[in-house]
Design an enzyme around this catalytic site. Structure first.
Site: not given
Ligand code: BJW
Ligand code: ZN
Length: 248
Positions: A106, A108, A123, A151, A192, A217, A219
């Site tokens: 997160n 936040d 992140h 900047c 997550t 979670n 789900e």
């Molecule tokens: C509750 C609840 C309650 C709700 N109680 N639970 C290998 C394989 C495949 C793909 C890749 C790979 N390696 C890299 C990739 C590409 C990519 C990736 O993973 N893509 C997939 C989507 C397929 N990853 C990247 O690009 C990463 N970089 C990287 O690996 O660099 C090296 C590289 C580069 C290029 C090629 C290869 C390697 C960087 C990832 C950056 C993610 N950025 C974001 C945005 C951040 C800024 C912003 O906030 O705007 O991060 S995307 C977004 O998703 C954010 C989050 O941190 C992240 C995860 O989301 P999260 O936290 O899981 O949220 P949700 O909404 O998905 O889920 C919420 C959950 O909570 C749910 O399950 C609900 O059920 C639950 N819930 N209420 C308990 N009350």
């Molecule tokens: Zn600067």
């Protein structure tokens, strides 16, 4: 595996009671009960927009004003938000476990607001900016008035200091998180979807290191079949319930 919550809470509290080294991975779901929208699913931040439109370096290069509008909207939304009982329980647990390593996806800042120190932000942070010109990264909690903020040091274009798809994590962050995941006795994975790499692989690293993996979670996720225990419910209720059982 996920049906019997009271039994799973008892089992999880026993596992935690006998553990010293605990690592935590939190995602958007932990902040949902504070009023922060998650990313995926109904009413999620991505709903109606493709992530590549707002969360990639290509999107920022194409239309920085649009991407900044998205992040300014989130800064406005986050400004009054408070940590919930899940963040607060984890902050208390930093006294209980030696050590408790807190890793979050997160941006936040709610773990820190709850009192947790040394939070590893995989992140980045919504409250930090980075200059595309001079590279200076700094905290900017003030209102950023310009449509594309510049900047104060070199007048270059500022971007949010967050990690977008296709970008590397902050220097050293992944290495640190992998070390904590491989050396902990218990890995808690909270709110997550376990879809985004490399964060999602940390629970698997913990399992390879023989840790118990406890998933909290609403789900099931791709992690659920591998988890030692899946505690199904809201993090803001499950974590205080675990805490109460550990004290009993
Ligand atoms: C509750 C609840 C309650 C709700 N109680 N639970 C290998 C394989 C495949 C793909 C890749 C790979 N390696 C890299 C990739 C590409 C990519 C990736 O993973 N893509 C997939 C989507 C397929 N990853 C990247 O690009 C990463 N970089 C990287 O690996 O660099 C090296 C590289 C580069 C290029 C090629 C290869 C390697 C960087 C990832 C950056 C993610 N950025 C974001 C945005 C951040 C800024 C912003 O906030 O705007 O991060 S995307 C977004 O998703 C954010 C989050 O941190 C992240 C995860 O989301 P999260 O936290 O899981 O949220 P949700 O909404 O998905 O889920 C919420 C959950 O909570 C749910 O399950 C609900 O059920 C639950 N819930 N209420 C308990 N009350
Ligand atoms: Zn600067």
């Amino acid at each position: 595996m996920i049906s019997d919550l009271p039994a799973n809470l008892d089992a999880a509290s026993q596992i935690l009671k006998s553990a010293a080294r605990v690592a935590v991975m939190s995602g958007a779901g932990i902040s949902a009960e504070s009023g922060v929208p998650t990313f995926r699913g109904a009413d999620g931040l991505w709903e109606g927009r493709r992530p590549e439109e707002v969360a990639t370096p290509e999107a920022f290069a194409r239309d920085p004003e649009d991407v900044w509008a998205f992040y300014k909207m989130r800064r406005d939304l986050m400004a009054p938000v408070q940590p919930n009982p899940a963040h607060k329980t984890l902050a208390q647990w930093s006294e209980r476990f030696e050590p408790l390593h807190l890793i979050t996806q997160n941006i936040d800042g709610l773990h820190q607001a709850a009192g947790s120190c040394d939070v590893l932000e995989l992140h980045g942070s919504l409250w930090d900016t980075r200059c595309l010109g001079c590279g200076i990264q700094e905290s900017r909690r003030d209102a950023l008035e310009d449509a594309i903020p510049s900047c104060p040091h070199c007048k270059g274009v500022l971007r949010p200091a967050v990690v977008w798809f296709g970008e590397m994590l902050p220097p050293g962050a992944l290495e640190q998180a992998m070390e904590w995941a491989s050396s902990c006795e218990v890995f808690l994975c909270i709110g997550t979807s376990s879809l985004v790499q490399p964060a999602a692989s940390l629970a698997m690293i913990a399992l390879e290191g023989s840790a118990s993996v406890l998933e909290i979670n609403l789900e099931e996720t791709p992690l659920t079949p591998h988890a030692t225990l899946h505690l199904q419910g809201p993090a803001g209720e499950i974590l205080p319930a675990l805490d109460a059982r550990m004290r009993a």
